[in-house]
Motif scaffolding. Structure first.
Motif, PDB file in Angstrom:
ATOM      1  N   ILE A  91       0.842  -1.186   0.000  1.00  0.00           N
ATOM      2  CA  ILE A  91       0.000   0.000   0.000  1.00  0.00           C
ATOM      3  C   ILE A  91       0.885   1.247   0.000  1.00  0.00           C
ATOM      4  CG2 ILE A  91      -1.747   1.295   1.289  1.00  0.00           C
ATOM      5  CD1 ILE A  91      -2.908  -1.332   2.215  1.00  0.00           C
ATOM      6  N   TYR A  92       0.680   2.087  -1.020  1.00  0.00           N
ATOM      7  CA  TYR A  92       1.408   3.361  -1.119  1.00  0.00           C
ATOM      8  C   TYR A  92       0.732   4.344  -0.171  1.00  0.00           C
ATOM      9  CZ  TYR A  92       3.427   1.140  -5.147  1.00  0.00           C
ATOM     10  OH  TYR A  92       4.081   0.243  -5.962  1.00  0.00           O
ATOM     11  N   THR A  93       1.530   5.050   0.626  1.00  0.00           N
ATOM     12  CA  THR A  93       0.944   5.834   1.706  1.00  0.00           C
ATOM     13  C   THR A  93       1.234   7.330   1.637  1.00  0.00           C
ATOM     14  OG1 THR A  93       2.864   5.366   3.091  1.00  0.00           O
ATOM     15  CG2 THR A  93       0.962   3.910   3.335  1.00  0.00           C
ATOM     16  N   TYR A  94       0.335   8.066   2.262  1.00  0.00           N
ATOM     17  CA  TYR A  94       0.492   9.505   2.489  1.00  0.00           C
ATOM     18  C   TYR A  94       0.375   9.704   3.998  1.00  0.00           C
ATOM     19  CZ  TYR A  94      -0.413  14.491   2.673  1.00  0.00           C
ATOM     20  OH  TYR A  94      -0.342  15.815   2.977  1.00  0.00           O
ATOM     21  N   PHE A  95       1.380  10.327   4.609  1.00  0.00           N
ATOM     22  CA  PHE A  95       1.406  10.519   6.054  1.00  0.00           C
ATOM     23  C   PHE A  95       0.952  11.947   6.369  1.00  0.00           C
ATOM     24  CE2 PHE A  95       4.147  10.888  10.073  1.00  0.00           C
ATOM     25  CZ  PHE A  95       3.221  10.221  10.850  1.00  0.00           C
ATOM     26  N   SER A  96      -0.213  12.065   7.010  1.00  0.00           N
ATOM     27  CA  SER A  96      -0.786  13.373   7.346  1.00  0.00           C
ATOM     28  C   SER A  96      -0.496  13.696   8.804  1.00  0.00           C
ATOM     29  CB  SER A  96      -2.296  13.334   7.106  1.00  0.00           C
ATOM     30  OG  SER A  96      -2.914  14.483   7.638  1.00  0.00           O
ATOM     31  N   VAL A  97       0.122  14.861   9.035  1.00  0.00           N
ATOM     32  CA  VAL A  97       0.435  15.282  10.400  1.00  0.00           C
ATOM     33  C   VAL A  97      -0.297  16.588  10.684  1.00  0.00           C
ATOM     34  CG1 VAL A  97       2.259  15.965  12.010  1.00  0.00           C
ATOM     35  CG2 VAL A  97       2.719  14.228  10.280  1.00  0.00           C
ATOM     36  N   LEU A 117      -2.500   7.532  -5.527  1.00  0.00           N
ATOM     37  CA  LEU A 117      -1.839   8.380  -4.532  1.00  0.00           C
ATOM     38  C   LEU A 117      -1.591   9.775  -5.114  1.00  0.00           C
ATOM     39  CD1 LEU A 117      -0.331   8.982  -1.889  1.00  0.00           C
ATOM     40  CD2 LEU A 117       1.668   7.839  -2.853  1.00  0.00           C
ATOM     41  N   GLN A 118      -1.139   9.839  -6.376  1.00  0.00           N
ATOM     42  CA  GLN A 118      -0.902  11.123  -7.040  1.00  0.00           C
ATOM     43  C   GLN A 118      -2.189  11.935  -7.135  1.00  0.00           C
ATOM     44  OE1 GLN A 118       2.408  11.742  -6.762  1.00  0.00           O
ATOM     45  NE2 GLN A 118       2.125  12.832  -8.672  1.00  0.00           N
ATOM     46  N   LEU A 119      -3.293  11.275  -7.513  1.00  0.00           N
ATOM     47  CA  LEU A 119      -4.585  11.964  -7.593  1.00  0.00           C
ATOM     48  C   LEU A 119      -4.996  12.497  -6.217  1.00  0.00           C
ATOM     49  CD1 LEU A 119      -6.896   9.905  -9.986  1.00  0.00           C
ATOM     50  CD2 LEU A 119      -6.217  12.292 -10.229  1.00  0.00           C
ATOM     51  N   PHE A 120      -4.780  11.687  -5.189  1.00  0.00           N
ATOM     52  CA  PHE A 120      -5.108  12.088  -3.818  1.00  0.00           C
ATOM     53  C   PHE A 120      -4.319  13.345  -3.439  1.00  0.00           C
ATOM     54  CE2 PHE A 120      -4.113  11.793   0.777  1.00  0.00           C
ATOM     55  CZ  PHE A 120      -5.395  11.832   1.295  1.00  0.00           C
ATOM     56  N   LYS A 121      -3.029  13.360  -3.758  1.00  0.00           N
ATOM     57  CA  LYS A 121      -2.191  14.527  -3.436  1.00  0.00           C
ATOM     58  C   LYS A 121      -2.676  15.767  -4.183  1.00  0.00           C
ATOM     59  CE  LYS A 121       2.132  12.170  -2.267  1.00  0.00           C
ATOM     60  NZ  LYS A 121       3.505  11.879  -2.733  1.00  0.00           N
ATOM     61  N   GLY A 160      -4.459  19.206  -2.445  1.00  0.00           N
ATOM     62  CA  GLY A 160      -3.815  20.484  -2.764  1.00  0.00           C
ATOM     63  C   GLY A 160      -4.840  21.559  -3.104  1.00  0.00           C
ATOM     64  N   VAL A 161      -6.085  21.156  -3.309  1.00  0.00           N
ATOM     65  CA  VAL A 161      -7.170  22.108  -3.606  1.00  0.00           C
ATOM     66  C   VAL A 161      -7.686  22.641  -2.274  1.00  0.00           C
ATOM     67  CG1 VAL A 161      -9.479  22.366  -4.593  1.00  0.00           C
ATOM     68  CG2 VAL A 161      -7.810  20.861  -5.709  1.00  0.00           C
ATOM     69  N   SER A 162      -7.743  23.974  -2.126  1.00  0.00           N
ATOM     70  CA  SER A 162      -8.192  24.526  -0.840  1.00  0.00           C
ATOM     71  C   SER A 162      -9.632  24.085  -0.564  1.00  0.00           C
ATOM     72  CB  SER A 162      -8.078  26.052  -0.826  1.00  0.00           C
ATOM     73  OG  SER A 162      -9.007  26.628  -1.690  1.00  0.00           O
ATOM     74  N   GLY A 163      -9.847  23.673   0.681  1.00  0.00           N
ATOM     75  CA  GLY A 163     -11.177  23.203   1.073  1.00  0.00           C
ATOM     76  C   GLY A 163     -11.322  21.695   1.002  1.00  0.00           C
ATOM     77  N   VAL A 164     -10.294  20.991   0.477  1.00  0.00           N
ATOM     78  CA  VAL A 164     -10.341  19.524   0.411  1.00  0.00           C
ATOM     79  C   VAL A 164      -9.249  18.958   1.312  1.00  0.00           C
ATOM     80  CG1 VAL A 164     -10.215  17.480  -1.063  1.00  0.00           C
ATOM     81  CG2 VAL A 164     -11.173  19.604  -1.985  1.00  0.00           C
ATOM     82  N   GLY A 170     -11.873  14.294   2.819  1.00  0.00           N
ATOM     83  CA  GLY A 170     -12.607  14.676   1.618  1.00  0.00           C
ATOM     84  C   GLY A 170     -12.014  14.040   0.371  1.00  0.00           C
ATOM     85  N   GLY A 171     -10.680  14.003   0.314  1.00  0.00           N
ATOM     86  CA  GLY A 171      -9.992  13.367  -0.814  1.00  0.00           C
ATOM     87  C   GLY A 171     -10.355  11.896  -0.926  1.00  0.00           C
ATOM     88  N   LEU A 172     -10.392  11.200   0.220  1.00  0.00           N
ATOM     89  CA  LEU A 172     -10.778   9.779   0.225  1.00  0.00           C
ATOM     90  C   LEU A 172     -12.235   9.605  -0.185  1.00  0.00           C
ATOM     91  CD1 LEU A 172      -9.339   7.779   3.262  1.00  0.00           C
ATOM     92  CD2 LEU A 172      -8.634   7.757   0.881  1.00  0.00           C
TER      93      LEU A 172
END
Length: 197
Positions: free
Chosen positions: A46-52, A68-72, A76-80, A84-86
């Motif tokens: 599983i490719y991951t994004y670590f949110s802090v 993962l690229q689409l999620f990033k 990057g869109v303000s308000g998401v 929300g991305g998931l």
């Protein structure tokens, strides 16, 4: 930063998966489409994004680098945010999001819980120049800036929309054709129409 986690699926919850890697269970938030593709006891990568954030540190996971690229791009869109991305990737899995963006289909994106029409429109505006339809049809979702399909693919999309199909449906029908390169418009149209019906 954690780029990916390989291990055995121990648990699948409503919005996350627990992956055992060398005796450590990683709780990874994932989209519904990702959760539906895996099973308990399976070996996964599983490719991951670590949110802090101030109040939480969370892992978000995807079965492909493209997702993962689409999620990033989405977060990057303000308000998401990450949740929300998931939600968007659960509602528009795989290439559906790219196709919805390219087709200006705000309705499809706003079906995601917590995503309104204004946010969906903002996502389309901000992501449109970051997604290339021809590379997407070839299997690469994120690429150089390009907003419209050109050449025979563009002509085929235009012909299908002239027949009354939505651009999203036209893109999906063409995406499912193997070896589009080298085909003429008529050949692409015949195959695309078979995929629609």
């Amino acid at each position: 930063m954690i780029s990916y986690i390989s291990g055995v699926v121990e648990e699948i919850e409503k919005d996350k998966v627990v992956v055992d890697n060398n005796g450590i269970g990683y709780g990874i938030f994932a989209s519904q489409s990702t959760l539906e593709q895996i099973g308990i006891g399976e070996q996964v990568k599983i490719y991951t994004y670590f949110s802090v954030r101030e109040d939480a540190m969370q892992l978000y996971g995807f079965l492909s680098r493209q997702e993962l690229q689409l999620f990033k791009l989405l977060i990057g869109v303000s308000g998401v945010g990450p949740k929300g991305g998931l939600a968007i990737l659960s509602t528009c899995p795989g290439d559906s999001l790219s196709m919805a963006v390219l087709a200006d289909d705000a309705k499809a994106i706003s079906k995601a819980p917590g995503i309104g029409a204004k946010t969906a429109q903002k996502i389309i505006i901000e992501l449109k120049d970051k997604i290339d339809i021809e590379d997407m049809i070839a299997g690469e979702t994120i690429s150089k800036p390009m907003t419209k399909a050109s050449g025979v693919v563009g002509d085929a999309v235009e012909a299908l929309t002239a027949l009354g199909y939505s651009q999203t449906m036209a893109y999906q029908a063409i995406k499912s054709i193997e070896n589009v390169d080298g085909m003429d418009v008529e050949e692409i149209l015949k195959k695309a129409l078979k995929n629609i019906f």
